[in-house]
Design a protein around this motif. Structure first.
Motif, PDB file in Angstrom:
ATOM      1  N   ALA A  35       2.151  70.848  24.896  1.00  0.00           N
ATOM      2  CA  ALA A  35       1.382  70.681  23.651  1.00  0.00           C
ATOM      3  C   ALA A  35       1.916  71.523  22.498  1.00  0.00           C
ATOM      4  N   ILE A  36       2.949  72.350  22.762  1.00  0.00           N
ATOM      5  CA  ILE A  36       3.482  73.213  21.702  1.00  0.00           C
ATOM      6  C   ILE A  36       4.903  72.796  21.361  1.00  0.00           C
ATOM      7  N   CYS A  78      -3.100  69.786  22.767  1.00  0.00           N
ATOM      8  CA  CYS A  78      -3.649  71.006  23.360  1.00  0.00           C
ATOM      9  C   CYS A  78      -5.055  70.790  23.928  1.00  0.00           C
ATOM     10  N   ARG A  79      -5.310  71.339  25.113  1.00  0.00           N
ATOM     11  CA  ARG A  79      -6.636  71.252  25.734  1.00  0.00           C
ATOM     12  C   ARG A  79      -7.478  72.490  25.442  1.00  0.00           C
ATOM     13  N   HIS A  80      -6.932  73.415  24.686  1.00  0.00           N
ATOM     14  CA  HIS A  80      -7.653  74.657  24.348  1.00  0.00           C
ATOM     15  C   HIS A  80      -8.199  75.309  25.625  1.00  0.00           C
ATOM     16  N   CYS A  81      -7.259  75.563  26.544  1.00  0.00           N
ATOM     17  CA  CYS A  81      -7.583  76.127  27.870  1.00  0.00           C
ATOM     18  C   CYS A  81      -8.415  77.406  27.743  1.00  0.00           C
ATOM     19  N   CYS A 105       3.006  76.231  28.515  1.00  0.00           N
ATOM     20  CA  CYS A 105       1.973  75.191  28.365  1.00  0.00           C
ATOM     21  C   CYS A 105       2.176  74.048  29.354  1.00  0.00           C
ATOM     22  N   PRO A 106       1.195  73.761  30.211  1.00  0.00           N
ATOM     23  CA  PRO A 106       1.369  72.692  31.205  1.00  0.00           C
ATOM     24  C   PRO A 106       1.344  71.291  30.606  1.00  0.00           C
ATOM     25  N   PHE A 107       0.928  71.155  29.342  1.00  0.00           N
ATOM     26  CA  PHE A 107       0.815  69.828  28.725  1.00  0.00           C
ATOM     27  C   PHE A 107       1.951  69.523  27.743  1.00  0.00           C
ATOM     28  N   PRO A 142      -2.632  79.856  29.050  1.00  0.00           N
ATOM     29  CA  PRO A 142      -1.341  80.458  29.430  1.00  0.00           C
ATOM     30  C   PRO A 142      -0.484  80.796  28.223  1.00  0.00           C
ATOM     31  N   CYS A 143      -0.563  79.980  27.174  1.00  0.00           N
ATOM     32  CA  CYS A 143       0.261  80.231  25.979  1.00  0.00           C
ATOM     33  C   CYS A 143      -0.108  81.559  25.336  1.00  0.00           C
ATOM     34  N   LYS A 168       0.776  73.815  17.157  1.00  0.00           N
ATOM     35  CA  LYS A 168      -0.077  73.123  18.125  1.00  0.00           C
ATOM     36  C   LYS A 168      -1.400  72.734  17.480  1.00  0.00           C
TER      37      LYS A 168
HETATM   38  S1  SF4 Z   1      -1.116  75.062  24.035  1.00  0.00           S
HETATM   39 FE1  SF4 Z   1      -1.065  74.454  26.190  1.00  0.00          FE
HETATM   40  S2  SF4 Z   1      -1.472  76.346  27.343  1.00  0.00           S
HETATM   41 FE2  SF4 Z   1      -2.064  76.743  25.221  1.00  0.00          FE
HETATM   42  S3  SF4 Z   1      -4.276  76.313  25.189  1.00  0.00           S
HETATM   43 FE3  SF4 Z   1      -3.193  74.423  24.579  1.00  0.00          FE
HETATM   44  S4  SF4 Z   1      -2.942  73.240  26.493  1.00  0.00           S
HETATM   45 FE4  SF4 Z   1      -3.461  75.362  27.074  1.00  0.00          FE
END
Ligand code: SF4
Ligand code: SF4
Length: 194
Positions: free
Chosen positions: A108-109, A63-66, A104-106, A70-71, A144
């Protein structure tokens, strides 16, 4: 942890050797009870970062902690929120609908089973072959990276990596440091011309 921008963990593909120690440490940090080897874990290894290996690259993805996560924006039951500069999932609220996984674009979940005292927590679901009867399957939640926010020593993956390939990034501080470095380089340049 407090900053205007969320922290995140960055990985250096030049250093990562793909040993997956970070995955084991992550799983242990998020399971109940102490365990110092993979064999002593009280639950299967369920990491919240994923070491990706291709012919070209080996690197953990997490996770990049956007900032505009979006999540969190798409969760229909508000189970994902910002807490102490990290995007975290409230396990008790998650209904396992997978909307965040898709958003999630990565990638990561992952939907992970809930473990308590070494055993999966079960839940009743509709039976596949009967219209009214119920079945029991493991309860799942959106798992995540939470930056190990409850861990005094910080993220477990960063601590155990033998190659120092992972680091906790404070984007605001990194920007300030780069600004100062750039300013100093201007100073050195102008002194050369005087
Ligand atoms: S789980 Fe994905 S969308 Fe949600 S904050 Fe982390 S990188 Fe962003
Ligand atoms: S522990 Fe470090 S070297 Fe090993 S897979 Fe994870 S990031 Fe790569």
């Amino acid at each position: 942890m407090s900053s205007s921008l969320n922290h995140f963990i960055a990985a250096d593909p030049e250093k990562c050797i793909g040993c997956k120690l970070c995955e084991v440490a992550c799983s242990q940090a998020h399971s109940s009870g102490p365990a110092f080897t993979a064999g002593a874990l009280s639950a299967p290894i369920l990491p919240r970062l994923y070491v990706v290996q291709t012919p070209e690259i080996t690197i953990p993805v997490q996770c990049r902690h956007c900032e505009d996560a979006p999540c969190a924006n798409c969760c229909p039951v508000s189970a994902i929120s910002r807490k102490n500069g990290a995007i975290v999932v409230e396990t008790k609220l998650c209904v396992g609908c997978k909307t965040c996984m898709l958003a999630c674009p990565f990638g990561a979940i992952e939907l992970l089973p809930v473990y308590k005292n070494g055993a999966p927590v079960m839940q009743a679901v509709l039976c596949e072959n009967g219209e009214t009867s119920m079945d029991e399957v493991p309860m799942l939640f959106a798992g995540k990276c939470d930056l190990c926010s409850d861990r005094k020593k910080g993220p477990a993956c960063v601590e155990v990596c033998p190659e120092k390939a992972l680091s906790l990034i404070d984007p605001s501080r990194m920007k300030r440091e780069r600004n100062i470095k750039a300013a100093m380089s201007f100073l050195n340049t102008s002194q050369n011309f005087s």
